[in-house]
Scaffold this active site. Sequence first.
Site, PDB file in Angstrom:
ATOM      1  N   HIS A  96      33.123  18.618 -14.873  1.00  0.00           N
ATOM      2  CA  HIS A  96      32.854  17.178 -14.872  1.00  0.00           C
ATOM      3  C   HIS A  96      32.690  16.571 -13.502  1.00  0.00           C
ATOM      4  O   HIS A  96      32.483  15.364 -13.381  1.00  0.00           O
ATOM      5  CB  HIS A  96      33.975  16.430 -15.584  1.00  0.00           C
ATOM      6  CG  HIS A  96      33.911  16.528 -17.073  1.00  0.00           C
ATOM      7  ND1 HIS A  96      33.231  15.617 -17.838  1.00  0.00           N
ATOM      8  CD2 HIS A  96      34.420  17.441 -17.936  1.00  0.00           C
ATOM      9  CE1 HIS A  96      33.347  15.952 -19.121  1.00  0.00           C
ATOM     10  NE2 HIS A  96      34.053  17.062 -19.199  1.00  0.00           N
TER      11      HIS A  96
ATOM     12  N   LYS B 284      31.905   5.258  -6.744  1.00  0.00           N
ATOM     13  CA  LYS B 284      31.143   4.406  -7.661  1.00  0.00           C
ATOM     14  C   LYS B 284      30.633   3.141  -6.959  1.00  0.00           C
ATOM     15  O   LYS B 284      29.784   2.425  -7.480  1.00  0.00           O
ATOM     16  CB  LYS B 284      31.996   4.036  -8.872  1.00  0.00           C
ATOM     17  CG  LYS B 284      32.284   5.223  -9.808  1.00  0.00           C
ATOM     18  CD  LYS B 284      33.207   4.815 -10.946  1.00  0.00           C
ATOM     19  CE  LYS B 284      33.574   5.951 -11.880  1.00  0.00           C
ATOM     20  NZ  LYS B 284      32.513   6.307 -12.840  1.00  0.00           N
TER      21      LYS B 284
ATOM     22  N   LYS C 162      33.650   0.091 -15.054  1.00  0.00           N
ATOM     23  CA  LYS C 162      33.946   1.518 -14.945  1.00  0.00           C
ATOM     24  C   LYS C 162      35.200   1.639 -14.107  1.00  0.00           C
ATOM     25  O   LYS C 162      35.681   0.645 -13.564  1.00  0.00           O
ATOM     26  CB  LYS C 162      32.797   2.265 -14.259  1.00  0.00           C
ATOM     27  CG  LYS C 162      32.318   1.571 -12.984  1.00  0.00           C
ATOM     28  CD  LYS C 162      31.126   2.265 -12.325  1.00  0.00           C
ATOM     29  CE  LYS C 162      29.816   2.048 -13.027  1.00  0.00           C
ATOM     30  NZ  LYS C 162      29.375   3.184 -13.832  1.00  0.00           N
ATOM     31  N   ARG C 163      35.771   2.836 -13.993  1.00  0.00           N
ATOM     32  CA  ARG C 163      36.916   2.988 -13.114  1.00  0.00           C
ATOM     33  C   ARG C 163      36.560   2.552 -11.699  1.00  0.00           C
ATOM     34  O   ARG C 163      35.418   2.678 -11.263  1.00  0.00           O
ATOM     35  CB  ARG C 163      37.394   4.446 -13.117  1.00  0.00           C
ATOM     36  CG  ARG C 163      38.208   4.802 -14.333  1.00  0.00           C
ATOM     37  CD  ARG C 163      39.461   3.976 -14.455  1.00  0.00           C
ATOM     38  NE  ARG C 163      40.444   4.353 -13.479  1.00  0.00           N
ATOM     39  CZ  ARG C 163      41.610   4.933 -13.768  1.00  0.00           C
ATOM     40  NH1 ARG C 163      41.944   5.166 -15.036  1.00  0.00           N
ATOM     41  NH2 ARG C 163      42.455   5.281 -12.818  1.00  0.00           N
TER      42      ARG C 163
ATOM     43  N   LYS D 221      25.746   3.327 -22.696  1.00  0.00           N
ATOM     44  CA  LYS D 221      26.201   2.247 -23.581  1.00  0.00           C
ATOM     45  C   LYS D 221      25.484   0.949 -23.244  1.00  0.00           C
ATOM     46  O   LYS D 221      25.075   0.192 -24.126  1.00  0.00           O
ATOM     47  CB  LYS D 221      27.712   2.018 -23.406  1.00  0.00           C
ATOM     48  CG  LYS D 221      28.591   3.195 -23.711  1.00  0.00           C
ATOM     49  CD  LYS D 221      30.032   2.914 -23.216  1.00  0.00           C
ATOM     50  CE  LYS D 221      30.838   4.184 -23.127  1.00  0.00           C
ATOM     51  NZ  LYS D 221      32.109   3.980 -22.385  1.00  0.00           N
TER      52      LYS D 221
ATOM     53  N   THR E 291      28.524   7.584 -18.598  1.00  0.00           N
ATOM     54  CA  THR E 291      28.208   7.295 -20.001  1.00  0.00           C
ATOM     55  C   THR E 291      28.153   5.788 -20.207  1.00  0.00           C
ATOM     56  O   THR E 291      27.509   5.319 -21.132  1.00  0.00           O
ATOM     57  CB  THR E 291      29.259   7.910 -20.959  1.00  0.00           C
ATOM     58  OG1 THR E 291      30.559   7.568 -20.481  1.00  0.00           O
ATOM     59  CG2 THR E 291      29.102   9.405 -21.059  1.00  0.00           C
TER      60      THR E 291
HETATM   61  C1  LIG Z   1      32.436   4.491 -21.191  1.00  0.00           C
HETATM   62  C2  LIG Z   1      33.703   4.149 -20.544  1.00  0.00           C
HETATM   63  C3  LIG Z   1      33.975   4.612 -19.261  1.00  0.00           C
HETATM   64  C4  LIG Z   1      32.980   5.427 -18.459  1.00  0.00           C
HETATM   65  O1  LIG Z   1      32.171   4.571 -17.710  1.00  0.00           O
HETATM   66  P1  LIG Z   1      31.241   5.136 -16.514  1.00  0.00           P
HETATM   67  O2  LIG Z   1      30.433   3.946 -16.130  1.00  0.00           O
HETATM   68  O3  LIG Z   1      30.404   6.208 -17.098  1.00  0.00           O
HETATM   69  O4  LIG Z   1      32.143   5.598 -15.442  1.00  0.00           O
HETATM   70  C5  LIG Z   1      35.179   4.268 -18.674  1.00  0.00           C
HETATM   71  N1  LIG Z   1      36.074   3.500 -19.320  1.00  0.00           N
HETATM   72  C6  LIG Z   1      35.844   3.025 -20.560  1.00  0.00           C
HETATM   73  C7  LIG Z   1      36.864   2.175 -21.220  1.00  0.00           C
HETATM   74  C8  LIG Z   1      34.653   3.329 -21.214  1.00  0.00           C
HETATM   75  O5  LIG Z   1      34.440   2.862 -22.443  1.00  0.00           O
END
Ligand SMILES: *Cc1c(COP(=O)(O)O)cnc(C)c1O
Length: 802
Positions: free
Chosen positions: A355, A549, A543-544, A654, A650
């Site tokens: 990952h 990032k 995101k985190r 979304k 991911t």
């Molecule tokens: C989808 C999701 C992530 C991943 O987000 P990235 O932008 O791909 O880092 C992290 N936290 C939550 C709660 C999510 O639903």
Amino acid sequence: MENHVSQKLKTSIEKIMEVNFGNNIKNGNKRQVYEAVLTATNEILAEKRYEYSKKVKEQEAKQVYYMSMEFLVGTSLKNNLWNLEAEDDIKAFLAEYGFDIEEFYEMEPDAGLGNGGLGRLASCYMDSMTTLSYPITGFSIRYEFGIFKQVIIDGWQNEFPDSWIDQAGYWLNPRADEEIEVHFFGNIKEHWTDKGLTTEHTDYVSVMAKPYDLFISGYDTEAVNTLRLWSAKSTSGFNMDLFSKGEYVKSTENEAIASSISKVLYPADDKIEGKSLRLKQQYFFVSASLQQITKEHYKKYGTFESFPDKAVIHINDTHPSLCVPELMRILMDDYGYVWDAAWDITANSLAYTNHTVMSEALEKWPIDLVKSHLPRIYSIIEEINRRFCQFIYTNHPELSASIDKMAIISEGMVKMANLCIAGSYSVNGVSKLHSDILKTDTFHNFNIVYPDKFTNVTNGITHRRWLCQANPLLSQLLTEKIGGGFKKSLSDIEKFNEFYYDEAVLSRLREIKKENKKRLADYIAQKNGIEVNCDSMFDVQVKRLHEYKRQLLNVLQIIDLYRKIKFQGFRPLPQTYIFAAKASAGYFMAKEIIRLICAVSDMVERDPDVRDFLKVVFIADYKVSLAEIIIPAADISEQISQAGKEASGTGNMKLMINGAVTLGTMDGANVEIYEAVGPENIFIFGLSTQEVNDLYHRGYRPEDFYNANQSIRDVLEFIKSGGIGGKNFDSLYHYLMYSDPYMNLADFASYCDAHRRVEEAYRDEARFTQMSLKNIANAGIFASDRSVTDYANHIWHVKPVQ
Ligand SMILES: *Cc1c(COP(=O)(O)O)cnc(C)c1O
């Protein structure tokens, strides 16, 4: 027409009210009815599970065991009712008694058994596998405390415990009959017997693993799968032997070790935690799971020759890498296999997903730690390493010089990724770009040795949660225009392209986006006390919080924009920047970035010259249920990691499927989004992976970019001089000027330029809605249904059980 399941649910809810509370729905309080609804739904799933697992057994189908330290489940009630196609009926049923199902949805806490993308991916895969009727069992830990609750006080992140089990425990089905013992510490004794050299593990500490099953529903399927979560407890309250010897404190040691193991999720995302407790957690859930899997297999088949044909154990990142030596241990020590036979079975049953390529996240453990905690496991790893190195010397003498890098044990450490590659028959990355980097860079040498092992499966998301449930208005529009087939088969969504020139559809899309923005605006008003303008452009980065990032790059652009509005009379399109992100508890720089975002938010909010054009909101406590509110409201999706660092992402998928247009670097799955929508429906900026690497090798010098760009100078000096609300951000100033491994300043100019292109596109309402439509209609390949089908066909070799 009312379905059979709804009818059963209603009867069951009434019954539970009676039996559990001596009450009826009419007179029940909210908490009682909530419990009855969850319990009744769980019972339906339990029945379906029973029927489905019977079929799996009868057909002797090959099964997937998905090992993951994290499953970011989120809430389950809405998902389960939706999957059972009972949501509308139960909503109406409860309304008859004056209960609003939305309030029940809000009462349910997220099962936050993960940090971010990796854990959420595991949950999306469980959903998709189940919907497609594949048998899969997830294994993880029943953390008493999941990911912490984030509370922002004066801009600073504070963490509070998340005790989710009280209100969500109704989904957890305890299986005391399947408890398993796991052994830690102790000594190894070797004996020669008539069977050869055998090993005895003595003086170990025992911990009991008690399983709790969480049923995973699918849509339009008979299948129900389980996520098995292990909870740790001591074998006995205290050791009477030690107690009677007067070792009172030592006698409770087992208890202390046991109760800590499943207490809390480590809150670090993409960073290793080399702590003793973390290693115990990893071995605890790996050992319990593999003991159970092998026991069941042996009971049924009486041999392990058939194991690779009936079982595949998937290692989600290196956290469960101890599967390799643990399966060897079980086969040799518990079932009497010799090394070569055990290795043959092991290495043909395990598959591994990588990952990340970032060095701080590539797991390694100090030899002494592994040796003391898991002496038998360590001796097996040593032998795996000895044979592996021998194999390289013999078959690839040209790699002899690289042996230190490739070895499983070197430099005083056990290297878990190397262990996984040696011990698995398949290694995959999570996007095309990432899988290429694994082959050509990170694991280049391994790819020479095992050219057929490496493959790619691009990540995906379950659109049933992220589109159908999170965005019912859009889902309704799609159903009207292209039919409901997309719910089961997202490739159908491609048909939505036909409406590219349809004014009525484009206008509906705008109305839907507006409604979703209002829903989010209400949430923000309630939580942040900030009024946002729903006619402004919603620019979202959720995101985190992590340096790679680059939330910091986003803020720098906002500060630049603020200054241009305030001091240069610039009049941009009204825009609202929305952030949500948790920082790992001990991650100072990440917390500083949150503090900066909050300070900029305050500064803008207080400034009457600026606030009509610009708004910045930091929404606390990012989690799945919050993501479900934010994502459908986004116009722009910020995916701005330094190229080469985000394995896939991911969140980007979304947002795309909800009609947000990506503003991003050529990183992770952004590359595939770019290919899917075409260059005119995405905003790309910044250095490519190759350019990042070149600049890294030349030596990144922030001052070069500082000297070359007036805006950078203005923004940085503004920050340094206390321009942001008089607050001190020297830490971030120094970071940007003197270190910054993620080269924020190198991409700043290109990023600002991209923002102006975004604004220009957004001003043309019709054109922007068309971009949005293109993103929705071309999101089909990012369904986790597609991802798991790839895994099933090319890696796992499993078939649906109908
Ligand atoms: C989808 C999701 C992530 C991943 O987000 P990235 O932008 O791909 O880092 C992290 N936290 C939550 C709660 C999510 O639903």
